[in-house]
Design an enzyme around this catalytic site. Structure first.
Site, short mmCIF file in Angstrom:
data_model
loop_
_atom_site.label_atom_id
_atom_site.label_comp_id
_atom_site.label_asym_id
_atom_site.label_seq_id
_atom_site.Cartn_x
_atom_site.Cartn_y
_atom_site.Cartn_z
N ASP A 50 0.86 -1.18 0.00
CA ASP A 50 0.00 0.00 0.00
C ASP A 50 0.89 1.23 0.00
OD1 ASP A 50 -2.12 1.70 0.09
OD2 ASP A 50 -2.99 0.90 1.93
N ALA A 51 1.21 1.71 -1.21
CA ALA A 51 2.13 2.84 -1.36
C ALA A 51 1.47 4.06 -1.99
CB ALA A 51 3.34 2.42 -2.20
N LYS A 52 0.37 3.84 -2.71
CA LYS A 52 -0.43 4.92 -3.32
C LYS A 52 0.44 5.88 -4.15
CE LYS A 52 -4.05 4.81 0.23
NZ LYS A 52 -3.47 3.84 1.18
N ARG A 53 1.24 5.35 -5.02
CA ARG A 53 2.11 6.18 -5.84
C ARG A 53 1.37 6.68 -7.08
NH1 ARG A 53 4.66 6.14 -1.47
NH2 ARG A 53 6.74 5.21 -1.32
#
Length: 268
Positions: free
Chosen positions: A95-98
């Protein structure tokens, strides 16, 4: 050689049931566990979670921010946890939401999706708010590496509704186009919160997985999954974090309970 991400995900969901367990080692949870807010505490927390759920959850989702806050020492822990999970056969969703322009997205894709990277995972979360087209390089890299991506569409945080309701249709259409012709599930998923009162758009055409966060601490229940997702319930991956992480002694039992409840409601 890997099988395509959608094939591997479908097999895990069928074998272990529909559940993703988040690893969210926040300072508050470390304190509740009696651990130091330090890289050592971070590592002990993560290994406890991995030991408890690695063989019973279809997907495990580390939250990158809680590792990044410790710089290189935290990233070293993340690398180790990713390696341990992948060695055990567990699917890892970071879960990095890049989300950024083409050249930057290519670098993110190399970091998280290239098999040669120490941070390589099975899938990563992406933000489309520089335009869905900005994700093209990451999606191409995911397909080339038999990995997946999950694109934020209608998230579980309440302040997102006004913005996301205006653009969600475009995101769903872009995802559907990327998944066209792929079976049993395409490599491009969406993030749609289980806390939503309703959906304004049909998801029937997605042909990809739906990550549904919000179970437990955010107020959603397994019963909400069938209500929201109807004919695409077979593609739903419910996600739970704080509700199973509060007590280190109960993580496994709570995970099994949520997994079985989600399976019941999604199969009805």
């Amino acid at each position: 050689m890997y099988e395509p991400f959608g094939t591997r995900l479908r097999a895990r969901l069928d074998k272990y049931g529909p559940l993703c367990v988040g690893i969210d080692p926040s300072p508050e949870l470390l304190e509740a566990w009696g651990l130091d807010d330090s890289p050592a505490g971070l590592e002990r927390f993560c290994r406890t979670v991995v030991d408890a759920v690695g063989d019973v959850a279809a997907v495990v989702k580390p939250q990158s921010a809680f590792f990044e806050r410790w710089g290189s020492r935290g990233i070293a822990v993340l690398e180790e946890i990713i390696a341990d999970l992948r060695d055990a056969g567990t699917l890892v969703l970071l879960d990095a939401k890049r989300g950024d322009i083409d050249s930057t997205m290519a670098a993110y894709a190399e970091a998280y999706l290239d098999h040669g990277s120490p941070l390589a995972v099975d899938a990563v979360t992406l933000s489309p708010y520089l335009g869905f087209g900005s994700l093209e390089g990451a999606i191409t890299s995911a397909i080339a590496n038999d990995a997946g991506v999950f694109v934020l569409a209608r998230t579980s945080n309440p302040e997102a509704a006004t913005l996301q309701s205006k653009v969600a249709g475009q995101i769903f259409d872009g995802v559907a186009a990327a998944n066209a012709g792929r079976a049993p599930l395409g490599p491009v998923g969406v993030v749609v919160g289980a806390t939503l009162p309703s959906l304004d758009h049909s998801l029937d055409h997605l042909n990809g997985p739906i990550l549904a966060p919000g179970l437990g601490a955010q107020g959603a229940s397994p019963a909400d999954l069938a209500r929201l997702f109807g004919r695409v319930r077979h593609a739903v991956v419910p996600s739970v974090s704080r509700a199973v992480l509060a007590d280190p002694e109960k993580i496994r039992d709570l995970t099994l309970r949520y997994r079985d409840d989600c399976a019941h409601h999604l199969s009805v």
